[in-house]
Design a protein around this motif. Structure first.
Motif: not given
Length: 506
Positions: A80-81, A123
């Motif tokens: 994920r970011r 991400r």
């Protein structure tokens, strides 16, 4: 643990309790930082938000101060970011952290190293996290994987101690590739998991590089420095064997090491080809009980041992050696999805260790010479163990290395074999190992494999054995009975049933 205390079961419980208390169950990551997988036994262990792909570890042992200067480079893929993320780390004097070569802000809290890169990680991006630090292997023994020796150290990371050696995603479900460099004074030898690559000598120091062919869980990492002699030979099918033994004990340990080729041939006939590039034992150069509270530990490709144990006759050590060897398949090649799945490691290791023992006519200390007789005795204890230690697949940190995970696991596997037959059971074993080699799997994956291979829904049957509060009926043995539990814990439930102990004391 799987620096598993075999002969000193109480030590396993003490260590588990100390290690658990060092990790507050309520400790949460800062806002915006992904939480870990929520392991049912060690809820703060591991980190979310990224998948570790490989570790490049560099350890430089300082002979004068007996400290270690180290660098960890973790390559990981973000899930994920990530504006920030954590690695597990404890007792490490961190000097610098870089992300993709650029300095990053960092701080430690609880057993975590919080890293904040200059720019958020997108991400799906692959990042490299470099951590430089120093550590004293003799410090913080109540929660440490370091095993200090006379002139160096060894590593015993199971279950939750690898992050006291190097910053990492310290959970068995996240396996990765490893390259390990060990630098040490020329008077001693630095060794690690895997095959020896380049060697460089400079200024009275020698650096050796070791590469692991297969993925590895953090708890299986082995790094050691000491006065060792390396003995190399070939095993079945030409498999390279490498034993790393204390030089002063090499002759005395030779009879035990000579057993390995025959043991490999025996277990390969049952579980298939050895899953790694080599195998061998490393009796650490210490018998100090304060530094070494276990007998054997299945660090990948190089099983760690307390050397005095291996000086005993074959009937006293053979099934224990088989137990640790079986971990190369169950526990190393296929790691547990969570620590609640430890019974898959220890139950399988005990099962084949006991079969190996009884085939050779070596009675245990209870006088049993057959698996059936031993299982009948274990079956009678089943409700007491469930009362004292919980179901087979529902441990906590205090009872993780109890007999319920060892012989309780064997009893579950024995019940499955009685239900489906030995031939189908063997196919289940091979298929489970084939499907999950190089990765992690747990109880549900084993149940699914057993159902698919056998052609019958074994979910309810195995669920009762793994999670039930009462011991289910044993297939084919309607005459077997369970002793009603007493209110106070039975001493036999406290780690006394493992093949690790059985090979020496049962």
């Amino acid at each position: 643990m799987s620096r598993i205390p075999r002969l000193v079961p109480a030590a396993a419980l003490v260590l588990a309790t100390l290690w658990c208390s060092a990790s507050p169950a309520g400790a949460l990551p800062p806002p915006g930082v992904p939480a870990g997988p929520g392991d049912p036994v060690y809820p703060t262990l591991g980190n979310g938000g990224y998948d570790a792909l490989r570790y490049d570890l560099d350890f430089a042992y300082q002979g004068d101060s007996r400290t270690v200067r180290a660098t960890t480079r973790m390559t990981a893929r973000s899930l994920r970011r990530l504006g920030g993320f954590e690695l597990d780390a404890l007792g490490l004097d961190v000097r610098e952290v870089r992300v993709d070569g650029k300095p990053a802000a960092f701080r430690t809290h609880d057993e975590k190293l919080l890293v904040t890169p200059r720019r958020a990680i997108a991400r799906g991006a692959v990042m490299t996290v470099t951590v430089r630090y120093t550590v004293d292997p003799r410090a913080a023994r109540t929660h440490s994987a370091w095993v200090p020796t006379a002139d160096g150290f060894a590593i015993a990371g199971q279950p939750d101690g690898a992050h006291t050696v190097f910053p990492c995603n310290d959970h068995p479900s996240d396996t990765a590739r490893f390259t390990i460099h060990v630098t040490a004074p020329d008077a001693v030898l630095g060794v690690a998991n895997g095959s020896l690559g380049a060697t460089e000598r400079r200024g009275g120091q020698t650096t050796r590089r070791y590469d692991s062919r297969e993925p590895m869980a953090t708890e299986l990492v082995q790094v050691s420095v000491g006065s060792y002699t390396v003995q190399e030979r070939r095993g079945p099918g030409g498999l390279p064997l490498r034993d790393v033994v204390p030089t002063t004990r090499a002759a005395a340990l030779a009879p035990a090491l000579a057993l390995i080729p025959g043991q490999l041939e025996w277990i390969e006939q049952r579980l298939g080809d050895f899953p790694f590039e080599m195998y061998g034992l490393m009796p650490a150069d210490t018998d100090d009980p304060a530094a070494f509270d276990f007998t054997g530990l299945e660090t990948q490709t190089l099983t760690l041992y307390k050397p005095s144990f291996l000086l005993q006759p074959e009937p006293m050590i053979g099934s224990h050696m088989m137990h640790e060897l079986v971990h190369s398949w169950f526990g190393d090649s296929v790691t547990p999805s969570s620590w609640a799945d430890l019974w898959l490691n220890e139950g399988h290791a005990d099962l084949y260790g006991l079969i190996y023992r009884y085939e050779r006519g070596w009675p245990d200390s209870l006088g049993y010479t057959s698996l059936e007789a031993r299982m009948k005795d274990t079956y009678a204890r089943g409700d007491q163990w469930r009362h004292d230690c919980g179901p087979v697949a529902a441990p906590n940190a205090d009872n993780l290395f109890d007999s319920q995970r060892y012989l309780g696991g064997v009893l579950t596997l024995y019940a499955l074999r009685e239900k489906v037959g030995e031939a189908v059971f063997d196919r289940i074993e091979h298929e489970y190992l084939r499907r999950h080699r190089g990765g992690s799997a747990g109880s549900q994956e084993y149940v699914r494999t057993a159902s698919e291979v056998s052609g019958q829904d074994l979910g309810p049957f195995l669920t009762d054995w793994l999670y039930g509060d009462r011991t289910p009926p044993m297939p084919n043995h309607p005459d077997w009975t369970v002793t009603p539990p007493t209110a106070s814990p039975a001493t036999s439930a406290r780690g006394s049933g493992a093949t690790g102990e059985a090979s020496a004391t049962l």
